[in-house]
Design an enzyme around this catalytic site. Structure first.
Site, mmCIF file in Angstrom:
data_model
loop_
_atom_site.group_PDB
_atom_site.id
_atom_site.type_symbol
_atom_site.label_atom_id
_atom_site.label_comp_id
_atom_site.label_asym_id
_atom_site.label_seq_id
_atom_site.Cartn_x
_atom_site.Cartn_y
_atom_site.Cartn_z
ATOM 1 N N LEU A 143 0.875 -1.178 0.000
ATOM 2 C CA LEU A 143 0.000 0.000 0.000
ATOM 3 C C LEU A 143 0.909 1.223 0.000
ATOM 4 O O LEU A 143 1.971 1.206 0.613
ATOM 5 C CB LEU A 143 -0.874 0.042 1.263
ATOM 6 C CG LEU A 143 -1.939 -1.038 1.453
ATOM 7 C CD1 LEU A 143 -2.633 -0.848 2.798
ATOM 8 C CD2 LEU A 143 -2.967 -1.033 0.331
ATOM 9 N N ASP A 144 0.476 2.300 -0.656
ATOM 10 C CA ASP A 144 1.236 3.553 -0.608
ATOM 11 C C ASP A 144 1.403 3.973 0.850
ATOM 12 O O ASP A 144 0.545 3.689 1.677
ATOM 13 C CB ASP A 144 0.485 4.680 -1.339
ATOM 14 C CG ASP A 144 0.376 4.426 -2.842
ATOM 15 O OD1 ASP A 144 1.116 3.568 -3.350
ATOM 16 O OD2 ASP A 144 -0.451 5.100 -3.485
ATOM 17 N N ARG A 145 2.484 4.688 1.118
ATOM 18 C CA ARG A 145 2.775 5.142 2.474
ATOM 19 C C ARG A 145 1.571 5.839 3.115
ATOM 20 O O ARG A 145 1.215 5.572 4.253
ATOM 21 C CB ARG A 145 3.961 6.104 2.459
ATOM 22 C CG ARG A 145 4.266 6.694 3.842
ATOM 23 C CD ARG A 145 4.993 8.014 3.716
ATOM 24 N NE ARG A 145 6.397 7.796 3.400
ATOM 25 C CZ ARG A 145 7.373 7.773 4.316
ATOM 26 N NH1 ARG A 145 7.099 7.950 5.579
ATOM 27 N NH2 ARG A 145 8.611 7.571 3.957
#
Length: 303
Positions: A143-145
């Site tokens: 998942l993106d940060r």
């Protein structure tokens, strides 16, 4: 509804076992949610996964196990339950093969060439090594940060390979909730484009077939007002920054997403949350489904 007998009414955490009698036919999960309201659905699923629930002396792991009148359900509150959650994420399910966590916004999934700080991967590595220094975890997806929500890791290379090779068939549902700028007029739709990454790590979207990696996103409006819309988004493909680029494509950037055109930053984080992960377990073949709550800060924009 049945109330636990008086000697078991003390705080559940201090009781080694809780004994409940079934007074009407019910599905196990529904029964437990009613009987043990202090525990969330995911905490109860974790008890099932750790073989801490038995019915008439038999260990039960299926949440939809049918209960009959007169049966005795015993919950064993072992140390597993009291094990300290690692900082920065919450383990919602763990068995010998996989770990499912809920990641907070701001935490990297895995280290990058430039950033070696704490990540979901490093936190979980430490977690499994505490039990046995030989234990390892393996990345399945990321998942993106700035995206929060459900992520899954494998506990062996074999499981990683099994899941990655059959990812399309194994993953039954991946859905997100996203808050975007403005009122989305079309109640539901599908966005298809081809994505390529620039040298500056920005994803560009093209409508020209085969001009990059094909990306397909389905969305449905859940709530809206004149400033924002809350959408449920389902992915057919899992490309980098896919949802963020596709929301920009339809003229409604994800809130807080300056990289992809957002002007509004009302909650101090990106308005993107991985809400549901459903998949076929690589070993048991059972369908496992994890659904998290919509973040409160998302809902507050619509109250």
């Amino acid at each position: 509804m049945h109330t636990p007998s008086s000697e078991l009414r003390t705080k559940i955490g201090k009781v080694k076992q809780t004994c409940l009698e079934v007074t009407e036919p019910a599905e196990l999960m529904k029964f437990m949610l009613a009987e043990i309201p202090s525990k969330s659905r995911n905490e109860l699923k974790s008890l099932l996964a750790h073989h801490q629930i038995s019915v008439d002396g038999e260990v039960v792991t299926k949440y939809n196990h049918p209960l009959e009148i007169g049966q005795q359900l015993v919950v064993t509150w072992t140390k597993v339950l009291m094990e300290k959650q690692p900082e920065g994420l919450t383990i919602v399910f763990e068995d010998p093969h996989i770990i499912i966590v809920e990641k907070r916004a701001g935490l990297l999934s895995i280290a990058t060439a430039t950033e070696k700080e704490q990540t979901a991967y490093s936190i979980l590595s430490d977690h499994v090594k505490k039990r046995d220094p030989k234990n390892k975890i393996f990345v399945l997806h990321r998942l993106d940060r700035e995206t929060s929500g459900v992520m899954m890791f494998a506990k062996s290379e074999k499981i990683q390979q099994l899941l990655q090779n059959a990812w399309k068939d194994a993953v039954l549902e991946r859905s997100y909730v996203v808050v975007v700028e403005g009122a989305v007029t079309k109640e539901q739709g599908t966005i298809t484009s081809w994505l390529t990454e620039s040298k500056a790590y920005i994803m560009y979207s093209s409508r020209t077939p085969n001009d990059g990696q094909k990306a397909v996103t389905h969305y449905k409006v859940l709530k809206k007002n004149k400033n924002y819309s809350l959408l449920e988004v389902k992915l057919e493909t899992g490309r980098k920054n896919q949802i963020r680029v596709h929301m920009q494509d339809i003229g409604h950037s994800v809130i807080g997403d300056k990289k992809y055109g957002a002007i509004k930053h009302p909650i101090g984080r990106l308005g993107l949350h991985a809400r549901v992960l459903a998949f076929k377990h690589p070993i048991t073949g059972e369908e496992v489904r994890y659904e998290t709550d919509i973040p409160k800060e998302f809902l507050n924009l619509f109250s």
